[in-house]
Design an enzyme around this catalytic site. Structure first.
Site, PDB file in Angstrom:
ATOM      1  CB  ILE A 112     151.114 113.612  16.354  1.00 15.55           C
ATOM      2  CG1 ILE A 112     151.098 112.494  17.404  1.00 15.55           C
ATOM      3  CG2 ILE A 112     151.429 113.076  14.998  1.00 15.55           C
ATOM      4  CD1 ILE A 112     150.386 112.890  18.653  1.00 15.55           C
ATOM      5  CD1 TRP A 113     157.116 117.554  17.406  1.00 18.61           C
ATOM      6  CD2 TRP A 113     155.719 116.608  18.854  1.00 18.61           C
ATOM      7  NE1 TRP A 113     156.844 118.486  18.379  1.00 18.61           N
ATOM      8  CE2 TRP A 113     155.985 117.924  19.282  1.00 18.61           C
ATOM      9  CE3 TRP A 113     154.860 115.816  19.623  1.00 18.61           C
ATOM     10  CZ2 TRP A 113     155.423 118.477  20.440  1.00 18.61           C
ATOM     11  CZ3 TRP A 113     154.299 116.363  20.769  1.00 18.61           C
ATOM     12  CH2 TRP A 113     154.587 117.671  21.165  1.00 18.61           C
ATOM     13  CG  HIS A 114     154.005 110.934  14.289  1.00 11.24           C
ATOM     14  ND1 HIS A 114     152.952 110.131  14.662  1.00 11.24           N
ATOM     15  CD2 HIS A 114     154.865 110.930  15.336  1.00 11.24           C
ATOM     16  CE1 HIS A 114     153.159 109.676  15.889  1.00 11.24           C
ATOM     17  NE2 HIS A 114     154.314 110.147  16.310  1.00 11.24           N
ATOM     18  CE1 TYR A 115     157.797 117.493  13.248  1.00  9.51           C
ATOM     19  CE2 TYR A 115     159.690 116.735  11.990  1.00  9.51           C
ATOM     20  CZ  TYR A 115     159.160 117.273  13.144  1.00  9.51           C
ATOM     21  OH  TYR A 115     159.971 117.590  14.186  1.00  9.51           O
ATOM     22  CG  HIS A 116     155.268 111.543   6.761  1.00 10.11           C
ATOM     23  ND1 HIS A 116     154.436 111.818   7.832  1.00 10.11           N
ATOM     24  CD2 HIS A 116     154.441 111.246   5.731  1.00 10.11           C
ATOM     25  CE1 HIS A 116     153.169 111.672   7.467  1.00 10.11           C
ATOM     26  NE2 HIS A 116     153.148 111.333   6.189  1.00 10.11           N
TER      27      HIS A 116
END
Length: 587
Positions: free
Chosen positions: A513-517
């Protein structure tokens, strides 16, 4: 429309949806900031109060704020989002991801988990490429992080004046909203930026005219005389003073322009001057390692001089796993991005996107966006076997599909948090190369159970009365799940029971979901003021410091954090005894 055609429809639609969800094109008209220059125009040596590495979702609001009372250098490795037709023209939404050149606004990477991903390489960061959903972090997230609630709210408002809007609600999104309420994702909270349990309409960074507003637009707040912005400026390392110091002190950076010419920028003399890394969840830990701050053995293996042995740099990497079910529609549906969200009590977020023709339109009909065979996003074929002949054949096969094959939409779920974490390592010493990253999707059983409950909720929505208009009566939910399970949405192998076991379905069909952290987390790599532990004059301010992704989409909070920390840093710099007076000065 037969089942075989619908299966082809699903594969074609899914990849284009992936692009839509977090990689749509900026639509703002060309803008010339007086302080924006190509790095080729930079002096060989220059001096500033603050040097910010990364003009992305956090870096832009941070630079705009600090420029009010200090000299700031903002270094962005990508180009401008303004005036590039592949970014500004929504009709060309597939072109940016098709472009695999070194100057593309998106940079492809594949995690060690086998999930295909992209990272932003453009001024404004991911806010120039995403689906535009805008939502704040939950109040408990703010409290647990230790942020000042008043300044957080004021910082969100500062961002929202420029980039946040209420989206129009049309038929598909309304049906998903009503379906969520019907199946018990309650209460219904209407339109709000706040993170509340139940079903809500969130904000968007697309205005009423369909124009995208990004973190780059927050530079409108900047003091032009206090900011220098350099594009196509790739930072190779942070420089440290070690001799005569009790601990290493950051004092400059080395960066190269698009021609490869080397430049150096240094901090002016002053106890409050700092270098701030805002290069994102992949870029920030990567740059710390390239600069000698990281696990000593790993750095030595790459012949990097160790400045500080910090084994936690690159640890705690996470990406919210996403799984979706595609629903072919018997009636036309509007093109919509993420507008409605169901925030469940069990830790899964339910969202949806739709498109009457995910294949796109003018100026390049049937380019198929992220589904394009030219991109190979979902191809099982190894890259070396993606010959021009094979690509041409795939394009011709897709051209044979009728328009109704691309009609429909997705209902997706993504896991809150998540709990599962991985790690990041260097591949090379070249900052332009992607590091190696492992997210360990569903490593923790809690994440897997949340996915199962989320998919179960989606199944109920599809079968709800509210959603019935958009579902073929002849297609059962198990048929839709089976279609999804058979699609090559990642590079992972499929299992025979992935369409019957929701646990296996979640594992087999996981997407980003392209929410890497993570990678530079608070308390491990930086302190609560985002200062890098063990060295002086260096901070990291971006999503790499997060333990969990805030809200249902992090971009609002990352932009808020840039503003929030800019205000706090300037407050420290000015040493004002009247913080309220200072706050109104920098608004």
């Amino acid at each position: 429309m037969d089942l075989g055609c619908l299966r082809l429809s699903f594969v074609a639609t899914l990849a284009t949806f992936l692009f839509f969800h977090d990689f749509c094109a900026c639509q703002k008209a060309a803008l010339n900031y007086s302080f924006m220059h190509n790095a080729t125009a930079a002096q060989p040596v220059s001096y500033y109060d603050y040097i910010i590495i990364g003009g992305g979702t956090a870096g832009c609001p941070l630079a705009a704020t600090l420029s009010q009372n200090a000299s700031v250098l903002l270094l962005e490795r990508g180009g401008s989002p303004y005036g590039n037709p592949n970014i500004t023209n929504l009709g060309s939404f597939g072109a940016a991801l098709s472009d695999l050149s070194s100057t593309s606004p998106s940079q492809r990477f594949i995690s060690e988990d086998g999930v295909i991903n992209s990272r932003a390489r453009v001024l404004g960061g991911g806010s120039c490429l995403n689906a535009g959903f805008y939502t704040r972090a939950a109040p408990y997230y703010v409290r647990e992080t230790g942020w000042d609630e008043r300044l957080v709210n004021e910082s969100y408002q500062w961002v929202e004046k420029v980039v946040a809007f209420e989206p129009p609600m049309r038929q598909w999104q309304s049906a998903v909203r009503d379906g969520l309420v019907e199946v018990g994702v309650l209460p219904y909270n209407g339109f709000t930026y706040d993170h509340l349990y139940g079903t809500k309409i969130g904000g968007t960074i697309f205005d009423q005219n369909g124009q995208r507003h990004t973190a780059a637009d927050l530079l409108e707040y900047a003091n032009p005389s206090g900011l220098t912005l350099l594009l196509h400026a790739t930072v190779h390392k942070v420089l440290f003073r070690i001799k005569g110091k009790a601990r290493p002190q950051a004092h400059g950076v080395v960066f190269r322009d698009a021609t490869g010419a080397k430049h150096r920028a240094y901090l002016k003399n002053g106890p409050k001057n700092e270098i701030i890394v805002s290069a994102g969840a992949l870029g920030s830990p990567q740059l710390l390692m390239l600069s000698g701050v990281g696990p000593a053995d790993h750095l030595k293996a790459h012949n990097i001089t160790v400045v500080l042995d910090q084994p936690l740099v690159g640890q705690g990497m996470s990406d919210n796993p996403m799984n979706a079910i595609f629903v072919p529609s018997p009636v036309p549906v509007e093109v919509s991005l993420i507008q409605v969200v169901g925030i469940t009590q069990f830790g899964s977020y339910i969202e949806a996107a739709s498109g009457e023709n995910f294949a796109g339109g003018s100026p390049s009909p049937r380019d198929y966006g992220m589904f394009s065979p030219k991109i190979g996003q979902l191809s099982k074929v190894p890259p070396k076997q993606r010959t021009p002949e094979a690509i041409a054949e795939a394009i011709e096969n897709m051209k044979a599909l009728d328009d109704p094959a691309f009609r429909g939409g997705f209902i997706l779920e993504k896991v809150m948090g998540p709990v599962s974490t991985g790690h990041l390592e260097l591949r090379t010493r070249n900052p332009n190369d992607n590091p190696s990253v492992t997210f360990n999707y569903f490593k923790e059983p809690e994440d897997l159970q949340r996915c199962v409950q989320g998919i179960s909720t989606i199944e109920k929505i599809i079968e709800s009365k509210s959603f019935s208009k958009f579902k073929y009566e002849s297609m059962s939910v198990p048929t839709l799940v089976n279609m999804t399970a058979s699609a090559p949405v990642n590079l992972l192998p499929r299992h025979s029971n992935s369409s019957t076991s929701l646990e296996q379905f979640c594992r087999d069909t996981v997407m980003t979901i392209w929410h890497y952290h993570g990678g530079c987390q608070v308390g491990k790599v930086v302190d609560h003021d985002y200062k890098v532990l063990g060295v002086d004059a260096l901070r990291v301010i971006d999503g790499s410091t997060f333990y969990y992704s805030p809200g249902t989409n992090p971009q609002a909070t990352v932009m808020m954090l840039g503003r929030y920390m800019g205000v706090r840093i300037l407050s420290e710099r000015l040493a004002s005894n009247d913080s309220n007076h200072f706050w109104w000065r920098v608004r």
